[in-house]
Design a protein around this motif. Structure first.
Motif, PDB file in Angstrom:
ATOM      1  N   ARG A 101     -14.911  37.705  -1.129  1.00 36.62           N
ATOM      2  CA  ARG A 101     -15.669  38.542  -0.199  1.00 36.62           C
ATOM      3  C   ARG A 101     -16.637  37.696   0.637  1.00 36.62           C
ATOM      4  NH1 ARG A 101     -15.046  42.402  -4.444  1.00 36.62           N
ATOM      5  NH2 ARG A 101     -16.828  41.601  -5.615  1.00 36.62           N
ATOM      6  N   PHE A 102     -17.307  36.739  -0.002  1.00 39.54           N
ATOM      7  CA  PHE A 102     -18.214  35.849   0.724  1.00 39.54           C
ATOM      8  C   PHE A 102     -17.456  35.065   1.790  1.00 39.54           C
ATOM      9  CE2 PHE A 102     -20.206  31.629   1.147  1.00 39.54           C
ATOM     10  CZ  PHE A 102     -21.521  31.974   1.456  1.00 39.54           C
ATOM     11  N   SER A 103     -16.284  34.545   1.437  1.00 41.13           N
ATOM     12  CA  SER A 103     -15.495  33.730   2.372  1.00 41.13           C
ATOM     13  C   SER A 103     -14.976  34.557   3.536  1.00 41.13           C
ATOM     14  CB  SER A 103     -14.336  33.066   1.628  1.00 41.13           C
ATOM     15  OG  SER A 103     -14.822  32.198   0.616  1.00 41.13           O
ATOM     16  N   LEU A 104     -14.595  35.793   3.271  1.00 39.22           N
ATOM     17  CA  LEU A 104     -14.176  36.676   4.364  1.00 39.22           C
ATOM     18  C   LEU A 104     -15.339  36.928   5.321  1.00 39.22           C
ATOM     19  CD1 LEU A 104     -11.996  39.322   2.484  1.00 39.22           C
ATOM     20  CD2 LEU A 104     -11.196  37.763   4.270  1.00 39.22           C
ATOM     21  N   ALA A 105     -16.532  37.102   4.777  1.00 34.72           N
ATOM     22  CA  ALA A 105     -17.693  37.393   5.624  1.00 34.72           C
ATOM     23  C   ALA A 105     -18.067  36.200   6.496  1.00 34.72           C
ATOM     24  CB  ALA A 105     -18.881  37.808   4.753  1.00 34.72           C
ATOM     25  N   ILE A 106     -18.081  34.993   5.920  1.00 31.97           N
ATOM     26  CA  ILE A 106     -18.531  33.837   6.713  1.00 31.97           C
ATOM     27  C   ILE A 106     -17.483  33.390   7.726  1.00 31.97           C
ATOM     28  CG2 ILE A 106     -20.076  33.031   4.887  1.00 31.97           C
ATOM     29  CD1 ILE A 106     -18.040  30.837   4.241  1.00 31.97           C
ATOM     30  N   SER A 107     -16.232  33.841   7.558  1.00 33.88           N
ATOM     31  CA  SER A 107     -15.175  33.470   8.514  1.00 33.88           C
ATOM     32  C   SER A 107     -14.720  34.648   9.365  1.00 33.88           C
ATOM     33  CB  SER A 107     -13.973  32.879   7.764  1.00 33.88           C
ATOM     34  OG  SER A 107     -13.389  33.840   6.894  1.00 33.88           O
ATOM     35  N   ASP A 108     -15.482  35.730   9.353  1.00 36.52           N
ATOM     36  CA  ASP A 108     -15.136  36.931  10.123  1.00 36.52           C
ATOM     37  C   ASP A 108     -14.995  36.564  11.613  1.00 36.52           C
ATOM     38  OD1 ASP A 108     -14.945  39.352  11.423  1.00 36.52           O
ATOM     39  OD2 ASP A 108     -16.684  40.252  10.456  1.00 36.52           O
ATOM     40  N   GLY A 113     -22.309  33.606  16.472  1.00 36.08           N
ATOM     41  CA  GLY A 113     -23.476  32.800  16.152  1.00 36.08           C
ATOM     42  C   GLY A 113     -24.667  33.201  16.995  1.00 36.08           C
ATOM     43  N   PRO A 114     -25.877  32.826  16.593  1.00 33.66           N
ATOM     44  CA  PRO A 114     -27.080  33.188  17.353  1.00 33.66           C
ATOM     45  C   PRO A 114     -27.145  32.416  18.667  1.00 33.66           C
ATOM     46  CG  PRO A 114     -27.635  31.666  15.589  1.00 33.66           C
ATOM     47  CD  PRO A 114     -26.187  32.031  15.382  1.00 33.66           C
ATOM     48  N   PRO A 115     -27.654  33.023  19.730  1.00 30.76           N
ATOM     49  CA  PRO A 115     -27.752  32.325  21.016  1.00 30.76           C
ATOM     50  C   PRO A 115     -28.781  31.201  21.015  1.00 30.76           C
ATOM     51  CG  PRO A 115     -28.786  34.481  21.145  1.00 30.76           C
ATOM     52  CD  PRO A 115     -28.091  34.427  19.820  1.00 30.76           C
ATOM     53  N   VAL A 116     -29.755  31.295  20.110  1.00 29.85           N
ATOM     54  CA  VAL A 116     -30.818  30.289  19.999  1.00 29.85           C
ATOM     55  C   VAL A 116     -31.002  29.962  18.523  1.00 29.85           C
ATOM     56  CG1 VAL A 116     -33.260  29.790  20.384  1.00 29.85           C
ATOM     57  CG2 VAL A 116     -31.987  31.133  22.069  1.00 29.85           C
ATOM     58  N   ASN A 117     -31.154  28.690  18.218  1.00 35.16           N
ATOM     59  CA  ASN A 117     -31.386  28.300  16.830  1.00 35.16           C
ATOM     60  C   ASN A 117     -32.698  28.935  16.349  1.00 35.16           C
ATOM     61  OD1 ASN A 117     -32.059  26.858  14.405  1.00 35.16           O
ATOM     62  ND2 ASN A 117     -30.725  25.193  15.055  1.00 35.16           N
ATOM     63  N   PRO A 118     -32.645  29.797  15.346  1.00 34.11           N
ATOM     64  CA  PRO A 118     -33.872  30.495  14.923  1.00 34.11           C
ATOM     65  C   PRO A 118     -34.929  29.580  14.327  1.00 34.11           C
ATOM     66  CG  PRO A 118     -32.055  30.930  13.407  1.00 34.11           C
ATOM     67  CD  PRO A 118     -31.461  30.230  14.584  1.00 34.11           C
ATOM     68  N   LEU A 119     -34.540  28.372  13.919  1.00 34.31           N
ATOM     69  CA  LEU A 119     -35.517  27.453  13.334  1.00 34.31           C
ATOM     70  C   LEU A 119     -36.383  26.768  14.391  1.00 34.31           C
ATOM     71  CD1 LEU A 119     -33.450  25.773  10.483  1.00 34.31           C
ATOM     72  CD2 LEU A 119     -34.901  27.808  10.387  1.00 34.31           C
ATOM     73  N   LYS A 120     -36.062  26.956  15.652  1.00 35.75           N
ATOM     74  CA  LYS A 120     -36.902  26.386  16.707  1.00 35.75           C
ATOM     75  C   LYS A 120     -38.350  26.880  16.604  1.00 35.75           C
ATOM     76  CE  LYS A 120     -33.964  25.181  20.637  1.00 35.75           C
ATOM     77  NZ  LYS A 120     -33.644  25.520  22.043  1.00 35.75           N
ATOM     78  N   ALA A 121     -38.479  28.087  16.101  1.00 36.93           N
ATOM     79  CA  ALA A 121     -39.819  28.684  16.035  1.00 36.93           C
ATOM     80  C   ALA A 121     -40.631  28.182  14.856  1.00 36.93           C
ATOM     81  CB  ALA A 121     -39.690  30.210  15.957  1.00 36.93           C
ATOM     82  N   THR A 122     -39.979  27.561  13.871  1.00 38.09           N
ATOM     83  CA  THR A 122     -40.693  27.193  12.643  1.00 38.09           C
ATOM     84  C   THR A 122     -40.616  25.709  12.301  1.00 38.09           C
ATOM     85  OG1 THR A 122     -38.715  27.775  11.355  1.00 38.09           O
ATOM     86  CG2 THR A 122     -40.406  29.479  11.606  1.00 38.09           C
ATOM     87  N   ALA A 123     -39.688  24.955  12.907  1.00 38.32           N
ATOM     88  CA  ALA A 123     -39.522  23.544  12.562  1.00 38.32           C
ATOM     89  C   ALA A 123     -40.699  22.710  13.052  1.00 38.32           C
ATOM     90  CB  ALA A 123     -38.225  23.006  13.170  1.00 38.32           C
ATOM     91  N   THR A 141     -17.585  31.836  17.133  1.00 41.31           N
ATOM     92  CA  THR A 141     -16.910  33.123  17.064  1.00 41.31           C
ATOM     93  C   THR A 141     -15.429  32.852  16.825  1.00 41.31           C
ATOM     94  OG1 THR A 141     -16.627  35.286  18.139  1.00 41.31           O
ATOM     95  CG2 THR A 141     -16.399  33.325  19.531  1.00 41.31           C
ATOM     96  N   GLY A 142     -14.695  33.865  16.447  1.00 40.62           N
ATOM     97  CA  GLY A 142     -13.256  33.707  16.236  1.00 40.62           C
ATOM     98  C   GLY A 142     -12.936  32.609  15.227  1.00 40.62           C
ATOM     99  N   PRO A 143     -11.884  31.832  15.499  1.00 43.18           N
ATOM    100  CA  PRO A 143     -11.482  30.784  14.548  1.00 43.18           C
ATOM    101  C   PRO A 143     -12.460  29.626  14.442  1.00 43.18           C
ATOM    102  CG  PRO A 143     -10.156  30.652  16.549  1.00 43.18           C
ATOM    103  CD  PRO A 143     -10.950  31.926  16.642  1.00 43.18           C
ATOM    104  N   ALA A 144     -13.447  29.551  15.348  1.00 50.79           N
ATOM    105  CA  ALA A 144     -14.425  28.459  15.264  1.00 50.79           C
ATOM    106  C   ALA A 144     -15.161  28.469  13.934  1.00 50.79           C
ATOM    107  CB  ALA A 144     -15.426  28.570  16.415  1.00 50.79           C
TER     108      ALA A 144
END
Length: 261
Positions: A101-108, A113-123, A141-144
């Motif tokens: 189930r985990f593998s199906l979710a991460i390869s959906d 992906g997020p348009p902006v790296n969310p860690l930019k605000a905290t790094a 997205t997709g097969p990527a």
């Protein structure tokens, strides 16, 4: 002439290895805070840590991530782990179901992906150079997703710079699940079959193409390890699923392996 290692010593080492492997699987009781990134990760059920040990390149590497390749190798070792630790059979059955189930979710393929790296605000300033570029994340997205060598242990995308693409993970995962399915019902069924088909279709689409190998060294090239992993999955899938396209691709990859000798 040596009589070989003591059987009791070998059994003890196998048991210790099996217990150590369990600690890295679905490690939901652990938490990893990367202060430089301002990033806290709690592993999700079904994730498999490359290492449960917390390190920060000081000098030990930070392997508190889910690598598709490493996770697939762990899957392939489950029969040996169960034999070494029979009382943990129930844990492993649940772990395989959660991992599917985990593998199906991460390869959906519909995931983005997020348009902006969310860690930019905290790094911190010192860690900002190690953030993954926004363009890379936005293109996910997709097969990527299947070309991603690793993800965060909570199932989120990898937010750090890393070597990619890598094409061995889906092949190794498909082969491991097909072999596990002979003895474990959790590695069969609709969800497992869907994941295996997704992994095989991806492997078919990239078989023989240059990529980073298991040592993750630039530049991308044909990796012998990756070719062998692809051939194994394609050949096994062709035999078990009766797919002529997989059989033809397996022959092509076998020729590439022979040429690389």
């Amino acid at each position: 002439m040596s009589a070989g290692p003591d059987p009791g010593w070998v059994a003890a080492r196998r048991g210790a290895a099996a217990r150590a492997l369990r600690r890295a699987v679905s490690a939901t009781g652990l938490s990893r805070h990367r202060a430089g990134f301002g990033w806290t990760v709690v592993p999700a059920p079904g994730s498999i840590l490359a290492s449960a040990r917390v390190a920060s390149w000081d000098p030990e590497p930070d392997y508190f991530h889910h690598w598709t390749r490493d996770a697939a190798i762990a899957l392939a070792a489950i029969p040996e782990a169960m034999a070494a630790e029979p009382g943990a059979a129930g844990f492993w059955r649940q772990a395989v179901a959660d991992h599917v189930r985990f593998s199906l979710a991460i390869s959906d393929p519909d995931r983005r992906g997020p348009p902006v790296n969310p860690l930019k605000a905290t790094a911190t300033e010192a860690f900002r150079p190690y953030l993954r570029p926004d363009a890379e994340l936005a293109a996910l997205t997709g097969p990527a997703w299947l070309a991603e060598p690793r993800c965060a242990a909570d199932g989120g995308p990898d937010l750090e710079r890393w070597g990619r693409p890598q094409y061995d993970g889906p092949a190794l995962r498909a082969a491991a699940l097909m072999r596990l399915g002979a003895a474990m019902p959790e590695a069969r069924g609709e969800e497992a079959d869907r994941l295996i088909a997704r992994d095989l279709d991806f492997t078919l689409s990239v078989a023989g193409q240059p990529c980073l190998g298991p040592w993750e060294e630039e530049p991308a090239r044909r990796s012998g390890f990756t070719l062998i992993a692809q051939w194994d999955a394609l050949e096994l899938g062709a035999r078990r699923l009766g797919r002529a396209d997989l059989a033809g691709a397996a022959e092509t990859v076998a020729d590439l392996i022979a040429e690389a000798r």
